[in-house]
Enzyme design. Sequence first.
Site, PDB file in Angstrom:
ATOM      1  N   GLY A  43      30.358  -0.630  -1.969  1.00 50.35           N
ATOM      2  CA  GLY A  43      30.679  -1.746  -1.080  1.00 50.35           C
ATOM      3  C   GLY A  43      31.702  -1.438  -0.004  1.00 50.35           C
ATOM      4  O   GLY A  43      31.679  -2.028   1.068  1.00 50.35           O
ATOM      5  N   ASP A  99      35.661  -3.706  -1.109  1.00 55.54           N
ATOM      6  CA  ASP A  99      35.086  -4.640  -0.156  1.00 55.54           C
ATOM      7  C   ASP A  99      35.611  -6.058  -0.348  1.00 55.54           C
ATOM      8  O   ASP A  99      35.988  -6.716   0.604  1.00 55.54           O
ATOM      9  CB  ASP A  99      33.542  -4.601  -0.213  1.00 55.54           C
ATOM     10  CG  ASP A  99      32.973  -4.792  -1.625  1.00 55.54           C
ATOM     11  OD1 ASP A  99      33.761  -4.913  -2.594  1.00 55.54           O
ATOM     12  OD2 ASP A  99      31.742  -4.809  -1.763  1.00 55.54           O
ATOM     13  N   ASP A 102      36.947 -10.815  -5.937  1.00 59.14           N
ATOM     14  CA  ASP A 102      36.262 -12.040  -6.365  1.00 59.14           C
ATOM     15  C   ASP A 102      36.881 -12.508  -7.685  1.00 59.14           C
ATOM     16  O   ASP A 102      37.928 -13.141  -7.682  1.00 59.14           O
ATOM     17  CB  ASP A 102      34.760 -11.743  -6.457  1.00 59.14           C
ATOM     18  CG  ASP A 102      33.943 -12.961  -6.820  1.00 59.14           C
ATOM     19  OD1 ASP A 102      34.412 -14.085  -6.617  1.00 59.14           O
ATOM     20  OD2 ASP A 102      32.801 -12.795  -7.308  1.00 59.14           O
ATOM     21  N   LYS A 130      38.341 -13.823  -1.922  1.00 59.21           N
ATOM     22  CA  LYS A 130      37.869 -15.204  -2.099  1.00 59.21           C
ATOM     23  C   LYS A 130      38.992 -16.077  -2.619  1.00 59.21           C
ATOM     24  O   LYS A 130      39.707 -15.696  -3.542  1.00 59.21           O
ATOM     25  CB  LYS A 130      36.700 -15.243  -3.094  1.00 59.21           C
ATOM     26  CG  LYS A 130      35.422 -14.683  -2.505  1.00 59.21           C
ATOM     27  CD  LYS A 130      34.217 -14.971  -3.389  1.00 59.21           C
ATOM     28  CE  LYS A 130      33.026 -14.193  -2.868  1.00 59.21           C
ATOM     29  NZ  LYS A 130      31.852 -14.276  -3.756  1.00 59.21           N
ATOM     30  N   PHE A 151      28.832 -16.640  -1.407  1.00 53.86           N
ATOM     31  CA  PHE A 151      28.320 -15.274  -1.529  1.00 53.86           C
ATOM     32  C   PHE A 151      28.016 -14.710  -0.150  1.00 53.86           C
ATOM     33  O   PHE A 151      27.191 -15.241   0.591  1.00 53.86           O
ATOM     34  CB  PHE A 151      27.076 -15.223  -2.421  1.00 53.86           C
ATOM     35  CG  PHE A 151      26.861 -13.840  -2.937  1.00 53.86           C
ATOM     36  CD1 PHE A 151      27.556 -13.379  -4.046  1.00 53.86           C
ATOM     37  CD2 PHE A 151      26.015 -12.957  -2.270  1.00 53.86           C
ATOM     38  CE1 PHE A 151      27.402 -12.070  -4.496  1.00 53.86           C
ATOM     39  CE2 PHE A 151      25.851 -11.655  -2.716  1.00 53.86           C
ATOM     40  CZ  PHE A 151      26.551 -11.217  -3.825  1.00 53.86           C
ATOM     41  N   VAL A 152      28.698 -13.628   0.187  1.00 53.88           N
ATOM     42  CA  VAL A 152      28.573 -13.040   1.527  1.00 53.88           C
ATOM     43  C   VAL A 152      27.936 -11.646   1.463  1.00 53.88           C
ATOM     44  O   VAL A 152      28.036 -10.963   0.445  1.00 53.88           O
ATOM     45  CB  VAL A 152      29.949 -12.950   2.228  1.00 53.88           C
ATOM     46  CG1 VAL A 152      30.512 -14.337   2.471  1.00 53.88           C
ATOM     47  CG2 VAL A 152      30.939 -12.122   1.419  1.00 53.88           C
ATOM     48  N   ASP A 158      26.575  -6.202  -0.489  1.00 55.51           N
ATOM     49  CA  ASP A 158      25.144  -6.316  -0.775  1.00 55.51           C
ATOM     50  C   ASP A 158      24.809  -7.543  -1.600  1.00 55.51           C
ATOM     51  O   ASP A 158      25.669  -8.146  -2.244  1.00 55.51           O
ATOM     52  CB  ASP A 158      24.682  -5.096  -1.579  1.00 55.51           C
ATOM     53  CG  ASP A 158      25.166  -5.147  -3.033  1.00 55.51           C
ATOM     54  OD1 ASP A 158      26.395  -5.228  -3.233  1.00 55.51           O
ATOM     55  OD2 ASP A 158      24.326  -5.151  -3.944  1.00 55.51           O
ATOM     56  N   ARG A 164      23.529  -4.194   3.154  1.00 53.50           N
ATOM     57  CA  ARG A 164      24.774  -3.446   3.387  1.00 53.50           C
ATOM     58  C   ARG A 164      24.900  -2.980   4.836  1.00 53.50           C
ATOM     59  O   ARG A 164      25.995  -2.825   5.350  1.00 53.50           O
ATOM     60  CB  ARG A 164      24.842  -2.209   2.473  1.00 53.50           C
ATOM     61  CG  ARG A 164      25.014  -2.523   1.002  1.00 53.50           C
ATOM     62  CD  ARG A 164      25.449  -1.268   0.263  1.00 53.50           C
ATOM     63  NE  ARG A 164      25.239  -1.338  -1.176  1.00 53.50           N
ATOM     64  CZ  ARG A 164      26.089  -1.879  -2.042  1.00 53.50           C
ATOM     65  NH1 ARG A 164      27.211  -2.416  -1.623  1.00 53.50           N
ATOM     66  NH2 ARG A 164      25.822  -1.888  -3.328  1.00 53.50           N
TER      67      ARG A 164
HETATM   68  P1  IMP Z   1      34.982  -8.979  -9.074  1.00 49.71           P
HETATM   69  O1  IMP Z   1      35.053  -7.961 -10.186  1.00 49.71           O
HETATM   70  O2  IMP Z   1      34.366 -10.275  -9.519  1.00 49.71           O
HETATM   71  O3  IMP Z   1      36.293  -9.174  -8.336  1.00 49.71           O
HETATM   72  O4  IMP Z   1      33.884  -8.467  -8.054  1.00 49.71           O
HETATM   73  C1  IMP Z   1      34.059  -7.376  -7.287  1.00 49.71           C
HETATM   74  C2  IMP Z   1      32.725  -6.834  -6.829  1.00 49.71           C
HETATM   75  O5  IMP Z   1      31.687  -7.821  -6.892  1.00 49.71           O
HETATM   76  C3  IMP Z   1      32.846  -6.446  -5.383  1.00 49.71           C
HETATM   77  O6  IMP Z   1      33.292  -5.123  -5.252  1.00 49.71           O
HETATM   78  C4  IMP Z   1      31.432  -6.669  -4.892  1.00 49.71           C
HETATM   79  O7  IMP Z   1      30.661  -5.504  -5.101  1.00 49.71           O
HETATM   80  C5  IMP Z   1      30.889  -7.789  -5.740  1.00 49.71           C
HETATM   81  N1  IMP Z   1      30.981  -9.100  -5.057  1.00 49.71           N
HETATM   82  C6  IMP Z   1      31.781 -10.146  -5.370  1.00 49.71           C
HETATM   83  N2  IMP Z   1      31.590 -11.181  -4.532  1.00 49.71           N
HETATM   84  C7  IMP Z   1      30.642 -10.766  -3.650  1.00 49.71           C
HETATM   85  C8  IMP Z   1      30.017 -11.391  -2.511  1.00 49.71           C
HETATM   86  O8  IMP Z   1      30.291 -12.533  -2.112  1.00 49.71           O
HETATM   87  N3  IMP Z   1      29.086 -10.643  -1.868  1.00 49.71           N
HETATM   88  C9  IMP Z   1      28.749  -9.373  -2.254  1.00 49.71           C
HETATM   89  N4  IMP Z   1      29.308  -8.758  -3.291  1.00 49.71           N
HETATM   90  C10 IMP Z   1      30.256  -9.444  -3.995  1.00 49.71           C
HETATM   91 MG    MG Z   2      28.080  -5.142  -5.015  1.00 45.09          MG
END
Ligand code: IMP
Ligand code: MG
Length: 184
Positions: A43, A99, A102, A130, A151-152, A158, A164
């Site tokens: 990402g 990237d 979340d 976020k 979701f972006v 991706d 991407r």
């Molecule tokens: P986390 O572990 O939930 O913080 O998620 C991190 C990973 O989830 C990021 O590195 C992204 O690959 C993916 N991700 C989370 N939210 C999004 C989104 O809105 N769009 C695309 N990928 C996301």
């Molecule tokens: Mg991803």
Amino acid sequence: MEADLDRILFHETTILRRLGELAAQISNDYRDLELTVIAVLNGSLIFMADLLRRIPLPLKLDCLSVASYHGKTETSGEVIFKQVALPDVMDRHILILDDILDSGHTLAAIRDKLETAKPRSIRICVLLSKKKRRARHVDADYIGFEIEDEFVVGYGLDFMEQYRNLPYIGVLRKELIGEPAGYR
Ligand code: IMP
Ligand code: MG
């Protein structure tokens, strides 16, 4: 691909302008330090390429690859490291690039893992963060843009490995995600 978007959030020029500001801040903070950048694949690839070319400091670059998603938009909580060996970061100042922040699961797991390699310091830089309650607490030291909990895709981000290569960032239409609004 643009037809799959609900709307565009950040155009390429907006992203690059913000990267210039982040790069200036990072260059100033690390001007006398031994910097190792650790980019989280896939990402952060495009973000990394554009950001690092704006940082005129000697630095080392390594990449980590992790998986935490199982195809859909929800994080599983379980973070799998795809390589056996960690980069050699002993006594170095680490800047992790990802990237998006979340739930926090991914960056918390990476931070914890890299701490075992005894770096001098660890900071985190994300293109997007976020605004939401996180499952795990993560402080990002550098944030490109704060966004709502949507979701972006694009500019490296991706949905099921697609989008991407879009040069800008947009919100994916909810019908395409296949889950009702408020999917999380
Ligand atoms: P986390 O572990 O939930 O913080 O998620 C991190 C990973 O989830 C990021 O590195 C992204 O690959 C993916 N991700 C989370 N939210 C999004 C989104 O809105 N769009 C695309 N990928 C996301
Ligand atoms: Mg991803």
